[in-house]
Design an enzyme around this catalytic site. Structure first.
Site: not given
Ligand code: SAH
Length: 357
Positions: A96, A109, A116, A120, A123, A170-171, A202, A225-227, A301, A344
């Site tokens: 995508e 983007c 990936c 996570c 995701c 992807g990462e 990212s 991407s901390l979270h 999301n 994503c």
């Molecule tokens: N692997 C990299 C880049 C791709 S993900 C990374 O982890 O940064 C792009 C961003 O979307 C990341 O910040 C990821 O954590 C976030 N993301 C993935 N799924 C999501 C969701 N369901 N809601 C909000 N953000 C999400």
């Protein structure tokens, strides 16, 4: 050449393209002309390249392609500001890419891997597993495809795209060679000429990748991407944390900042009653004390089969105010393109589910 896949011309740096044309007996200025067609005019067909001699155009058309990605689906959000593309690679895999239109910015983007490996917990891409790395040319081709689509929204004389974010599937730091090569191609001043300050990479926190990127003579913006503000919670949400815990990640970000002078972006998807408590905002602020950061908050999301719910506006507000009280600059990202599955990996997941049923 029978049966051999055509060369994705976006795999080549300007030097490599010059060498290829030299092998074909062409003078160096032909490579310069071709490079301009690729990266200034965004040509989609060799026939457009009218200042190249007919035999060279024919030879290029036989051996190379300007369309290595096939658009399987294009979705436009209701507000028209988000356009999402489901793209097919030459081996049939799908990825995508998204065009996001803002008042003054036009951002692509793009994906760096098919699927990936990080997985996570919230995701959609992670849930679909990992297939393979993208090549540099597959990364560049996404940018060019999105740039072509952005042209109609750009004011006259403005560049089609203002920003590129490596934030799709992807990462990126697990495919760093290809990412760096794509950056060399896209930032070439004689071609696409994207400023590295307009690029964001990212990462979920791949420490060796962050350190390697810090050594590069680039000033790309780095987003983490901390979270989660502590290892216990982050181990669950971002499993990569078990390999590279927060102390190591923070140290690597510090090094990145020292090398580039660029403020680090922290991505934080707010999940209701999981990571959106006021105390967690304070913990986040403490974790990064002394390091210039900007926090992007985004209500998560919701993805299918996931218990996670987005934080309601009131909780987002409290979290944000707590960060501000600690003098951490932050913004709440508008959830964009929800109606086009811009979260994503969501469009591809739906496509995979359909094509296997
Ligand atoms: N692997 C990299 C880049 C791709 S993900 C990374 O982890 O940064 C792009 C961003 O979307 C990341 O910040 C990821 O954590 C976030 N993301 C993935 N799924 C999501 C969701 N369901 N809601 C909000 N953000 C999400």
């Amino acid at each position: 050449m029978e049966g051999k896949a055509p060369l994705n011309i976006y795999e080549l740096t300007r030097t490599e393209l010059t060498e290829l044309l030299q092998e074909w007996g062409q003078p160096a200025y032909r490579a310069e002309q071709l490079w301009q067609w690729l990266y200034e005019h965004l040509a989609a067909d060799f026939e457009e390249m009218t200042n190249l001699p007919r035999p060279l155009r024919d030879h290029l058309a036989r051996h190379a392609t300007l369309q290595p990605l096939q658009v399987l689906e294009e979705l436009v959000s209701r507000d028209q500001l988000t356009r999402k593309f489901l793209l097919q690679l030459p081996d049939g895999e799908t990825i995508e890419s998204v065009l996001m239109l803002y008042e003054r910015r036009r951002t692509a983007c793009i994906s760096t891997q098919v699927g990936c490996p990080i997985r996570c917990d919230f995701c959609a891409t992670g849930k679909s597993g990992f297939r393979r790395n993208l090549t540099a040319g597959e990364i560049v081709a996404q940018v060019i495809l999105i740039a072509r689509a952005a042209r109609e929204f750009a004011p006259a004389d403005a560049r089609p795209l203002t920003n590129v974010v490596y934030m799709g599937m992807g990462e990126p730091l697990l495919n760093l060679d290809a990412v760096l090569k794509s950056l060399r191609i896209l930032t070439d001043p004689k071609g696409f000429n994207l400023g590295d300050r307009h690029i964001t990479i990212s990462t979920a926190g791949v420490v060796p990748g962050i350190l390697r990127l810090a050594q590069e003579p680039l000033q790309v913006r780095l987003a983490l991407s901390l979270h989660a503000p502590n290892d216990a919670l982050r181990d669950q949400l971002v499993p990569l944390n078990r390999r590279y815990p927060l102390a190591q990640v923070r140290q690597a970000l510090q090094t990145y900042f020292e090398h580039t002078g660029r403020r680090i972006t922290i991505e934080y998807a707010l999940i209701k009653e999981v990571n959106d408590h006021k105390a967690q905002a304070a913990e986040l602020a403490e974790l990064f004390a002394g390091l210039p950061i900007h926090v992007n908050l985004i209500p998560v999301n919701p993805v299918e089969n996931s218990p996670y719910r987005p934080s309601p506006p009131a909780r987002v507000q409290v979290f944000m105010e707590e960060l501000e009280r600690h003098h951490i600059p932050c913004s709440v990202r508008v959830r964009r393109g929800l109606d086009v599955q811009a979260g994503c990996g969501q469009l591809r997941s739906r496509y995979l589910a359909q094509s296997s049923s």
